[in-house]
Design a protein around this motif. Structure first.
Motif, mmCIF file in Angstrom:
data_model
loop_
_atom_site.group_PDB
_atom_site.id
_atom_site.type_symbol
_atom_site.label_atom_id
_atom_site.label_comp_id
_atom_site.label_asym_id
_atom_site.label_seq_id
_atom_site.Cartn_x
_atom_site.Cartn_y
_atom_site.Cartn_z
ATOM 1 N N GLU A 20 7.868 11.234 2.842
ATOM 2 C CA GLU A 20 7.455 10.251 1.832
ATOM 3 C C GLU A 20 5.996 9.854 2.039
ATOM 4 O O GLU A 20 5.202 9.800 1.088
ATOM 5 C CB GLU A 20 8.364 9.021 1.922
ATOM 6 N N GLU A 21 5.624 9.576 3.275
ATOM 7 C CA GLU A 21 4.262 9.160 3.573
ATOM 8 C C GLU A 21 3.256 10.268 3.280
ATOM 9 O O GLU A 21 2.241 10.053 2.599
ATOM 10 C CB GLU A 21 4.162 8.742 5.043
ATOM 11 N N SER A 24 3.055 11.253 -0.459
ATOM 12 C CA SER A 24 2.422 10.225 -1.301
ATOM 13 C C SER A 24 0.928 10.435 -1.384
ATOM 14 O O SER A 24 0.279 10.021 -2.362
ATOM 15 C CB SER A 24 2.723 8.827 -0.752
ATOM 16 N N VAL A 25 0.372 11.094 -0.386
ATOM 17 C CA VAL A 25 -1.050 11.442 -0.398
ATOM 18 C C VAL A 25 -1.269 12.773 -1.099
ATOM 19 O O VAL A 25 -2.242 12.966 -1.832
ATOM 20 C CB VAL A 25 -1.610 11.507 1.041
ATOM 21 N N SER A 59 9.099 0.761 -1.630
ATOM 22 C CA SER A 59 8.342 1.733 -0.850
ATOM 23 C C SER A 59 7.015 1.121 -0.415
ATOM 24 O O SER A 59 6.500 0.197 -1.058
ATOM 25 C CB SER A 59 8.080 2.998 -1.672
ATOM 26 N N ASN A 60 6.468 1.661 0.662
ATOM 27 C CA ASN A 60 5.167 1.193 1.148
ATOM 28 C C ASN A 60 3.992 1.823 0.400
ATOM 29 O O ASN A 60 2.840 1.479 0.670
ATOM 30 C CB ASN A 60 5.021 1.511 2.642
ATOM 31 N N TYR A 61 4.307 2.727 -0.528
ATOM 32 C CA TYR A 61 3.247 3.506 -1.175
ATOM 33 C C TYR A 61 3.317 3.286 -2.685
ATOM 34 O O TYR A 61 4.389 3.376 -3.293
ATOM 35 C CB TYR A 61 3.398 4.989 -0.813
ATOM 36 N N ASN A 63 2.531 4.966 -5.341
ATOM 37 C CA ASN A 63 2.943 6.044 -6.248
ATOM 38 C C ASN A 63 4.323 6.589 -5.918
ATOM 39 O O ASN A 63 4.680 7.697 -6.320
ATOM 40 C CB ASN A 63 1.920 7.175 -6.233
#
Length: 256
Positions: A20-21, A24-25, A59-61, A63
């Protein structure tokens, strides 16, 4: 690019959290739809005519949208593609990072691989990703490798199918130059059924098994992992034994 992430270790598992992290980038948009808890070896099972409960998770992100489903990995993919994302379909499904290999004939039982197998039904590529033993460092290295495979194979090569990626848990560099593209072997297990006594003294059985990787052919996913390679195996969901069709037809219509 819009990526759908799922797994069979549960929505809170570290492997999918790392993906996920990193994704997301790497992607414009990510949707996570994964089981509430552990659903390993769920294979391609679905919760037919059973109520599924879905919950959106923060979520922490910015997008990323994230959902948990109290069903199987395949339930998660179908819920995502038939409902949550019906009007905003992803370009790619990634299932993983699974904590433990999905090699050889184990793909028949794997919830991780079965979730990726949904890709062809929806005309989209899919990648199943597993590692022998997930650690923080090797997890991030694996997610970086997946991003590179996406760029080369999915985006650059427009590959439409399914890839099963396995990463060695300890030895072996996690990089493109250590990848081998190999077929499946048969994963042999010893002592598959364990007989035991429960708390009340009744006899019961447990499916366990010790993997034996020593008998695999040299050019195979299992042998590749033993030698410390990252293995990539293209899969397909069609199970027709095409080479046997003529033989079977002959036996049915002419062997009398």
């Amino acid at each position: 690019m819009h990526i759908l992430l799922t797994n069979d270790d549960g929505v809170s598992a570290r492997g999918i959290g790392i993906l996920e992290e990193v994704m997301s980038v790497h992607a414009d948009k990510v949707t996570v739809v994964a089981p509430v808890g552990q659903r390993s070896a769920a294979s391609h099972s679905m919760s037919i005519n059973k109520d599924l409960y879905c919950q959106e998770i923060e979520s922490n992100y910015p997008n990323v949208r994230k959902f948990s489903v109290n069903g199987t990995p395949v339930d998660c993919v179908k819920t995502a593609l038939e409902f949550f994302l019906a009007d905003d379909m992803p370009d790619l499904i990634i299932s993983g990072i699974n904590d433990g290999y999905n090699l050889g004939s184990d793909v028949l039982y794997s919830g991780t691989v079965s979730a990726a197998m949904e890709g062809p039904y929806y005309q989209m590529p899919a990648i199943a990703v597993s590692i022998g033993k997930l650690t923080e460092v090797r997890g991030y290295e694996t997610a970086g490798l997946v991003a590179e495979i996406i760029d080369r194979v999915i985006v650059g090569g427009k590959f439409p199918g399914i890839l099963n990626v396995n990463v060695p848990g300890k030895k072996g560099k996690i990089s493109i130059d250590n990848v081998v593209v190999v077929p499946q072997a048969v994963q042999i297990y010893r002592n598959v059924i364990l007989q035991k006594k429960d708390r009340d003294g009744a006899t019961c059985f447990r499916v366990v098994g010790d993997s034996d990787m020593s008998t695999a052919p040299r050019f195979s996913d299992i042998a590749g992992i033993r030698r410390g390679h990252v293995t990539v195996t293209p899969l397909r969901w069609q199970q027709t034994a095409t080479a046997a069709m003529e033989t079977v037809a002959h036996l049915i219509f002419h062997n009398h």
